[in-house]
Scaffold this active site. Structure first.
Site, mmCIF file in Angstrom:
data_model
loop_
_atom_site.group_PDB
_atom_site.id
_atom_site.type_symbol
_atom_site.label_atom_id
_atom_site.label_comp_id
_atom_site.label_asym_id
_atom_site.label_seq_id
_atom_site.Cartn_x
_atom_site.Cartn_y
_atom_site.Cartn_z
ATOM 1 N N ARG A 167 13.555 -1.594 4.870
ATOM 2 C CA ARG A 167 13.505 -0.643 3.753
ATOM 3 C C ARG A 167 12.951 0.716 4.131
ATOM 4 O O ARG A 167 13.557 1.746 3.818
ATOM 5 C CB ARG A 167 12.591 -1.182 2.625
ATOM 6 N N THR A 168 11.786 0.721 4.753
ATOM 7 C CA THR A 168 11.099 2.009 4.911
ATOM 8 C C THR A 168 11.901 2.925 5.836
ATOM 9 O O THR A 168 12.166 4.084 5.507
ATOM 10 C CB THR A 168 9.671 1.787 5.442
ATOM 11 N N LYS A 191 6.378 2.115 28.141
ATOM 12 C CA LYS A 191 5.923 2.476 29.498
ATOM 13 C C LYS A 191 4.481 2.955 29.482
ATOM 14 O O LYS A 191 3.961 3.410 30.481
ATOM 15 C CB LYS A 191 6.813 3.591 30.050
ATOM 16 N N ARG A 199 5.853 4.377 11.762
ATOM 17 C CA ARG A 199 5.203 3.076 11.520
ATOM 18 C C ARG A 199 4.670 2.560 12.851
ATOM 19 O O ARG A 199 5.343 2.647 13.884
ATOM 20 C CB ARG A 199 6.186 2.066 10.949
ATOM 21 N N HIS A 257 -0.075 2.008 3.420
ATOM 22 C CA HIS A 257 1.378 2.228 3.394
ATOM 23 C C HIS A 257 1.660 3.146 2.193
ATOM 24 O O HIS A 257 2.196 2.723 1.174
ATOM 25 C CB HIS A 257 2.062 0.868 3.236
HETATM 26 N N1 CP Z 1 8.237 -2.661 2.022
HETATM 27 C C1 CP Z 1 8.441 -2.418 3.334
HETATM 28 O O1 CP Z 1 7.651 -1.710 3.984
HETATM 29 O O2 CP Z 1 9.557 -2.999 3.865
HETATM 30 P P1 CP Z 1 10.013 -2.883 5.375
HETATM 31 O O3 CP Z 1 8.976 -3.568 6.217
HETATM 32 O O4 CP Z 1 11.345 -3.538 5.464
HETATM 33 O O5 CP Z 1 10.067 -1.410 5.722
#
Ligand code: CP
Length: 306
Positions: free
Chosen positions: A51-52, A80, A101, A129
């Protein structure tokens, strides 16, 4: 340079303005379709995501911009030994904005401190998040028409669930919020969230292991996955993973307009039989995530140009 590392980096007024922008994007998408023409978003994902990452990329395309992407640590020079700081400096030469992320708490902050372009934290370990929180807030706002005066039940892995920590932070600034924290003893919200956010802001809360008895008072039920990747041993994960499974029978005592949220991915926490219930809002949440990320990209790029 303005970045988004923690949801509290933005004021309530700024978040409210983004909610307004998001609603306008939904009403008038064509108005926004070229607003990021000539701009590039770099998505740097050193941890898995569906999703993100894809919603950030879809958001940038829908704004008329372009995307460059690292979709796993293995496919980048992080494998590396390149540092987050160096990666941020390098990507600043290629793109106008970064969404990152990383499995380590604080990695997004390190990137922001070294980049010369805005950095968006797309999840840093078990910490926070903030863009999931933006999706959650838009969903609550669209479903309930308000962000004040709501009782929110968080259920599942409240220890490692970074979306829980971020949403509690965000809600702490609204009035009339009550929290019901439903988890196994081992997966209660971390002490720092309890002390520095909930208690410090005088938010009424209860901690319980019992979902069904908490159900009748909830306006929002925020289910979460037990975060296997953050456990130190598989045995504990296997013991705790099915602590809460929401089934239609368990909703018998719920309000008729309760809103069921889940940041997804879902494993076993919500029976698929619930997907057809009008109270199930988790796929609306996915759509809202893309819209809020559009509003966020617009805001940060505009501030970077000012
Ligand atoms: N909700 C969420 O962060 O989903 P993903 O891990 O798929 O990005």
């Amino acid at each position: 340079m303005r970045s988004l590392i923690d949801i509290l980096d933005f004021t309530t007024e700024e978040i409210d303005a983004m909610l307004k922008t998001a609603c306008d994007i939904i009403e008038n998408p064509a108005k926004y379709s070229e607003m990021c023409k000539g701009k590039k978003l770099a998505t740097l994902f050193f941890e898995p995501s569906t999703r993100t990452r894809l919603s950030f990329e879809a958001a940038m395309y829908e704004l008329g911009g372009n995307v460059i992407s690292v979709s796993s640590a293995d496919s980048s020079s992080a494998s590396k030994g390149e540092s987050v700081a160096d990666t941020a400096k390098v990507i600043s030469c290629y793109a106008d904005i970064i969404a990152m992320r990383h499995p380590k708490e604080g990695a997004a902050l390190v990137a922001a401190n070294n980049a010369s372009i805005p950095v968006i934290n797309a999840g840093d370990g078990g910490h926070c998040h903030p863009t999931q929180t933006l999706a959650d807030l838009l969903t609550i706002y669209r479903e309930k028409g308000r962000l004040n005066n709501i009782t929110v039940g968080f259920c599942g892995d409240l220890k490692f669930g970074r979306t829980v920590h971020s949403l509690i932070n965000a809600l702490s600034r609204y009035t009339g919020i009550k929290l019901v924290l439903i988890s196994p003893e081992e997966l209660k919200v971390p002490g720092y969230v309890l002390k520095d956010t909930i208690i410090k802001n005088g938010i009424p809360y209860v901690e319980t292991t019992d979902l069904e008895s908490a159900m009748p008072e909830l306006d929002i039920l925020y289910m979460t996955r037990v975060q296997r990747e953050r456990f130190f041993n598989e045995e504990d994960y296997l013991r705790l993973k099915d602590s809460y499974i929401l089934t239609p029978e368990k909703l018998n005592n719920a309000k008729s307009d309760m809103c069921i949220l889940h940041p997804l991915p879902r494993v076993n926490e919500i029976s698929v039989a619930i997907d057809k219930d009008p109270r199930a809002c988790y796929f609306k949440q996915v759509f809202n995530g893309k819209i809020m990320r559009m509003a966020l990209i617009l805001k940060l790029l505009k501030e970077a140009q000012a």
